[in-house]
Every structure is written in C-alpha cells, then in structure tokens.
Scaffold this motif. Structure first.
Motif, PDB file in Angstrom:
ATOM      1  N   LEU A  89      29.658 -13.542 -10.549  1.00  0.00           N
ATOM      2  CA  LEU A  89      29.885 -14.181  -9.243  1.00  0.00           C
ATOM      3  C   LEU A  89      31.055 -15.162  -9.307  1.00  0.00           C
ATOM      4  O   LEU A  89      31.874 -15.226  -8.391  1.00  0.00           O
ATOM      5  CB  LEU A  89      28.628 -14.915  -8.768  1.00  0.00           C
ATOM      6  CG  LEU A  89      27.426 -14.074  -8.351  1.00  0.00           C
ATOM      7  CD1 LEU A  89      26.292 -14.986  -7.889  1.00  0.00           C
ATOM      8  CD2 LEU A  89      27.776 -13.081  -7.275  1.00  0.00           C
ATOM      9  N   ILE A  96      31.451 -19.312  -4.675  1.00  0.00           N
ATOM     10  CA  ILE A  96      30.153 -18.703  -4.358  1.00  0.00           C
ATOM     11  C   ILE A  96      29.041 -19.460  -5.072  1.00  0.00           C
ATOM     12  O   ILE A  96      28.014 -19.780  -4.485  1.00  0.00           O
ATOM     13  CB  ILE A  96      30.125 -17.207  -4.752  1.00  0.00           C
ATOM     14  CG1 ILE A  96      31.126 -16.422  -3.916  1.00  0.00           C
ATOM     15  CG2 ILE A  96      28.726 -16.627  -4.590  1.00  0.00           C
ATOM     16  CD1 ILE A  96      31.327 -14.990  -4.393  1.00  0.00           C
ATOM     17  N   THR A 129      24.776  -9.196   2.842  1.00  0.00           N
ATOM     18  CA  THR A 129      25.338  -9.981   1.731  1.00  0.00           C
ATOM     19  C   THR A 129      26.296 -11.036   2.266  1.00  0.00           C
ATOM     20  O   THR A 129      26.276 -12.185   1.827  1.00  0.00           O
ATOM     21  CB  THR A 129      26.047  -9.056   0.720  1.00  0.00           C
ATOM     22  OG1 THR A 129      25.131  -8.070   0.273  1.00  0.00           O
ATOM     23  CG2 THR A 129      26.566  -9.842  -0.470  1.00  0.00           C
ATOM     24  N   LYS A 144      34.683  -9.303  -0.889  1.00  0.00           N
ATOM     25  CA  LYS A 144      33.889 -10.092  -1.828  1.00  0.00           C
ATOM     26  C   LYS A 144      32.399  -9.767  -1.689  1.00  0.00           C
ATOM     27  O   LYS A 144      31.680  -9.732  -2.686  1.00  0.00           O
ATOM     28  CB  LYS A 144      34.125 -11.590  -1.616  1.00  0.00           C
ATOM     29  CG  LYS A 144      35.503 -12.042  -2.067  1.00  0.00           C
ATOM     30  CD  LYS A 144      35.706 -13.512  -1.833  1.00  0.00           C
ATOM     31  CE  LYS A 144      37.106 -13.940  -2.227  1.00  0.00           C
ATOM     32  NZ  LYS A 144      37.346 -15.359  -1.956  1.00  0.00           N
ATOM     33  N   VAL A 148      29.844  -8.811  -4.621  1.00  0.00           N
ATOM     34  CA  VAL A 148      28.609  -9.582  -4.846  1.00  0.00           C
ATOM     35  C   VAL A 148      27.414  -8.644  -4.809  1.00  0.00           C
ATOM     36  O   VAL A 148      26.517  -8.732  -5.660  1.00  0.00           O
ATOM     37  CB  VAL A 148      28.472 -10.714  -3.804  1.00  0.00           C
ATOM     38  CG1 VAL A 148      27.082 -11.335  -3.854  1.00  0.00           C
ATOM     39  CG2 VAL A 148      29.538 -11.784  -4.032  1.00  0.00           C
TER      40      VAL A 148
END
Length: 160
Positions: A89, A96, A129, A144, A148
């Motif tokens: 991450l 994040i 997400t 992104k 993730v």
C-alpha cells in the motif's frame, strides 16, 4: 383525621420544594415540572428486570451479509503478511497508510467482504475500494484503487 391532612400537606410541600430545587433555568423543564401530576400514593409492584441480554445488532456495510460483522469474515493477518500488505500500500501511495496501519488493515478486511459478495464484479469492487480507502491528499482514483484491490486480494483475502 388531622394526621392525614398534615401528612398530605407535608408530602405536597416536599414535592414542591424538590421541584423548585431541581430547576436549572430551563423554562421548558420548569413548565413541565410545575404541571406534572403528583405520583400515586399507593405502591405498585414493579415488573421484574430481564436477565436476558438484548441481542446485538450488526450494522450492514456494503457487501455485508448482516449475519456477521464485516471484519469478522476475514481474520487479522499475521505480522509478516501485514507487513507485506502495508509495504505494498505504501508503494502505491504513502498517503493511503499515513501511519495508520490498523485502519489500513481494517479497511482491507472490510474490502474482503465486498470481494466475497461480488467476486466477479470488478468495476463494482474498484468503486467500493475508491470509497473505502482514502488518502491524506484526496481521492484515491481508479488506477490506485485497482492496485489497492489487488493488494487486498493478495494479502488479506487470497481465498476470495
């Protein structure tokens, strides 16, 4: 007969005194207190208290089945797996995690609930997400979010 009148008068005076002493300056509660009906003078039997605890309710989250809390569907990863997940991450975007490792793991576990619920609906999972994970710099974005989601599936819930 005189004792009954004296007792009733003393009870009424005590009730008025307690009502006046309980004033907090709130005119609404003062009005309610002065118009309240006096309590009955005959004692009544109170209902017995229940010894059975009320059933716990679980709020539904996106993808939740409602039968278990979302995070309970997937266990907490071991230290090595968690470290790999956090590293991945952080490589995607350090904002994040932002030093909130427990939150990142919790959101990953919650995301697994959605992965289990909609395993073949990739666009929906990417959208969830994006909604579930945030950064300190603003929205996550689709690119992104896809990364993730891949990290969550790889480290937190590979069984889904």
């Amino acid at each position: 007969m005189r004792h009954r009148h004296t007792a009733a008068l003393a009870t009424a005076a005590a009730l008025l005194l307690l009502t006046a002493c309980g004033s907090d300056g709130d005119t609404k509660s003062d009005a309610k207190a002065t118009t309240a009906k006096p309590a009955a003078t005959t004692p009544t039997k109170a209902a017995p208290a229940s010894t059975t605890p009320a059933p716990a309710t679980t709020p539904k989250t996106p993808g939740s089945t409602g039968s278990k809390p979302a995070a309970a569907l997937v266990g907490t990863p071991d230290a090595a797996t968690q470290a790999k997940y956090i590293a991945e991450l952080t490589a995607i975007d350090p904002a994040i995690v932002a030093n909130k490792i427990d939150r990142a793991v919790s959101r990953g576990r919650d995301q697994c609930t959605s992965v289990k619920e909609w395993p073949n609906d990739h666009p929906k999972l990417v959208t969830l997400t994006e909604q579930r994970f945030t950064t300190t710099n603003g929205p996550l974005g689709q690119t992104k979010a896809e990364k993730v989601l891949a990290a969550v599936r790889k480290h937190i819930c590979p069984q889904y």
